[in-house]
Design an enzyme around this catalytic site. Structure first.
Site, PDB file in Angstrom:
ATOM      1  CB  ILE A   4     -15.506   0.131  -1.858  1.00 11.15           C
ATOM      2  CG1 ILE A   4     -15.175  -1.095  -2.689  1.00 11.15           C
ATOM      3  CG2 ILE A   4     -16.984   0.456  -1.919  1.00 11.15           C
ATOM      4  CD1 ILE A   4     -15.823  -2.366  -2.169  1.00 11.15           C
ATOM      5  CE  LYS A  52      -6.589  -4.714   6.838  1.00  8.44           C
ATOM      6  NZ  LYS A  52      -6.404  -4.943   5.443  1.00  8.44           N
ATOM      7  CB  VAL A  68      -0.969   0.001   1.208  1.00  8.19           C
ATOM      8  CG1 VAL A  68      -1.843   1.256   1.187  1.00  8.19           C
ATOM      9  CG2 VAL A  68      -1.860  -1.244   1.187  1.00  8.19           C
ATOM     10  CG  ASP A  99      -8.905  -8.305   6.588  1.00  9.38           C
ATOM     11  OD1 ASP A  99      -8.124  -7.379   6.877  1.00  9.38           O
ATOM     12  OD2 ASP A  99      -9.682  -8.252   5.619  1.00  9.38           O
ATOM     13  CE  LYS A 124     -10.714  -5.296   5.292  1.00 14.14           C
ATOM     14  NZ  LYS A 124     -10.453  -6.253   4.202  1.00 14.14           N
ATOM     15  CD  GLU A 157      -4.451  -8.095   5.891  1.00 13.03           C
ATOM     16  OE1 GLU A 157      -3.855  -7.430   6.734  1.00 13.03           O
ATOM     17  OE2 GLU A 157      -4.975  -7.588   4.886  1.00 13.03           O
TER      18      GLU A 157
HETATM   19  N1  HSE Z   1      -6.244  -8.967   3.017  1.00 11.04           N
HETATM   20  C1  HSE Z   1      -7.271  -8.008   2.811  1.00 11.04           C
HETATM   21  C2  HSE Z   1      -8.321  -8.590   1.890  1.00 11.04           C
HETATM   22  C3  HSE Z   1      -6.652  -6.779   2.213  1.00 11.04           C
HETATM   23  O1  HSE Z   1      -8.057  -9.627   1.278  1.00 11.04           O
HETATM   24  O2  HSE Z   1      -9.417  -8.057   1.789  1.00 11.04           O
HETATM   25  C4  HSE Z   1      -7.551  -5.602   2.173  1.00 11.04           C
HETATM   26  O3  HSE Z   1      -7.987  -5.219   3.435  1.00 11.04           O
END
Ligand code: HSE
Length: 414
Positions: free
Chosen positions: A131, A100, A12, A196, A200, A185
């Protein structure tokens, strides 16, 4: 001219540097200021990078440089990201992040510091990659009472499930491909075990309902136990398996929140969200359903959201963006065992007829599902709605009668 720093030069971070450089003029036009990268913090050396001369290894250089007014934290992980971001906000610098884990664990605290110091702490890239979702919930849908949010929030697992569904690809091969494409990740366990997606949905729940929900409060299941047999039964039921993060506001003021694989009917818009794409459904009392769709992972989609936040900070040095939530009172998250759901169960018994009789005795009315090439011992069915506690008791009753439960997956009501 505004000087910014980037902390982390991974997938990123390098994307953020690239977008800021490639779109230098158009960004300057939109921000009404030129935005210049002064430092890139990373412990590694990048001798071939076009950003030679900007790399530093000492965080204090950024913290103590009054010229740096906005910092992008794109290192990931909780430490040292948390310590750095806290110090920067306390020093009166605005911070944007794609992290996150950080926002889900420390959002309430960091937003409070940002408010006290009258600076911005923005995190559009933390959910849904490229998004737009944080701004729409906090601004565009602000006139609504959000009732529910549900979405496919992890690109890696959606990519893996799509490969399993469409190409019969083995789980491990699909995961390796996702890692190669830069979606996963650093530790892919966070993707495939659901952590993950959990972070979120915690961020979205906190934002929509104004109270922080922490990841450890959320019942979280990943996709590691999903088999191609389950995929076939989902098709027989009329849908597909997706990893869903879901939060609902209950009438008693509490929230019901979960991350789990679910059967999604072909009639739901989320059923056709495939590959690395994310889809997020926000149900508002005035708008009804609004669905956000796009690339939820990857270098440039995520970098695009980070850079948009940098621009927003530059445009709002004097006016804070309103983004805030508080810590919740105890008992705010409803216990998972109280949730009322229907499930699909795949099980093994001496033979399928005997197994189904036992299932009906335990669950009452069930609907049988069939797939081709199932062994004689295998049977599958879907239940009527019951509390999770009751479903667990019914499974125990079946086990006492010699039935082995092989899979259990929720049916979604989306
Ligand atoms: N590892 C995360 C995914 C990256 O696959 O959505 C983006 O947050």
């Amino acid at each position: 001219m505004v000087k910014v720093a980037i902390m982390g030069y991974g997938v990123v971070g390098s994307g953020v540097a690239q977008v800021l450089t490639d779109h230098y003029d158009s960004i300057a036009g939109r921000a009404k200021e030129e935005i210049d990268i002064k430092y890139i913090l990373d412990l590694r050396d990048f001798p071939d990078s076009p950003f030679q001369g900007k790399f530093i290894k000492d965080f204090a250089v950024i913290l103590n440089d009054p010229e740096v007014r906005v910092v992008a934290e794109v290192m990931g992980g909780l430490h040292p990201a948390y310590d750095y971001v806290k110090a920067l906000l306390e020093a009166g610098k605005s911070v944007v992040t794609s992290n996150k884990e950080l926002v889900a664990a420390k959002g309430a605290e960091l937003l409070k510091i940002a408010q006290e110091k009258n600076v911005n702490f923005l995190f559009e890239a933390s959910v849904g990659g490229g998004i737009p979702i944080i701004r729409p919930i906090s601004q565009c849908l602000a006139a609504n009472d959000v009732i529910e949010i549900a979405g496919i929030l992890n690109g890696t697992t959606n990519f893996i499930l799509t490969k399993m569904i469409r190409e019969n690809m083995k789980f491990e091969d699909a995961l390796a491909l996702a890692q190669k494409l830069g979606y996963a990740e650093r530790n892919p366990a966070a993707d495939i075990e659901g952590a993950d997606a959990c972070r979120k949905i915690c961020i979205l729940a906190s934002l929509a309902f104004g109270k922080h929900v922490y990841p450890e409060q959320v019942h979280t299941q990943g996709i590691t136990k999903i088999t191609l047999e389950d995929v076939a039964y989902a098709a027989a039921w009329g849908g597909v398996i997706k990893l869903i993060g879901q939060v609902k506001k209950l009438d008693n003021g509490k929230v019901e929140i979960v991350v789990a694989p679910m059967f999604i009917s072909h009639e739901s818009q989320l059923s056709s969200v495939d590959d690395v794409f994310n889809g997020i459904l926000v149900r508002g009392d005035a708008t009804g359903d609004v669905v956000f769709y796009g690339k939820g992972a990857g270098k440039l989609p995520t970098a695009s959201a980070v850079v948009a936040d940098i621009i927003d900070c530059v445009k709002h040095f004097k006016a804070r963006k309103y983004l805030y939530w508080d810590d919740a009172q105890e008992g705010y998250v409803s216990p998972y065992e109280d949730s009322v759901i229907s499930v699909y169960i795949r099980a093994a018994a001496e033979n399928d007829h005997k197994g189904l009789r036992i299932a009906e005795k335990a669950f009452g009315k069930v609907k049988r599902l069939v797939r081709s090439d199932a062994p004689e011992s295998e049977f599958a069915f879907v239940t009527e709605p019951k509390s999770v506690m009751e479903i667990n008791a019914c499974c125990e009753a079946m086990k006492d009668q010699g039935v082995e439960v092989l899979s259990m997956i929720r049916l979604s009501d989306l």
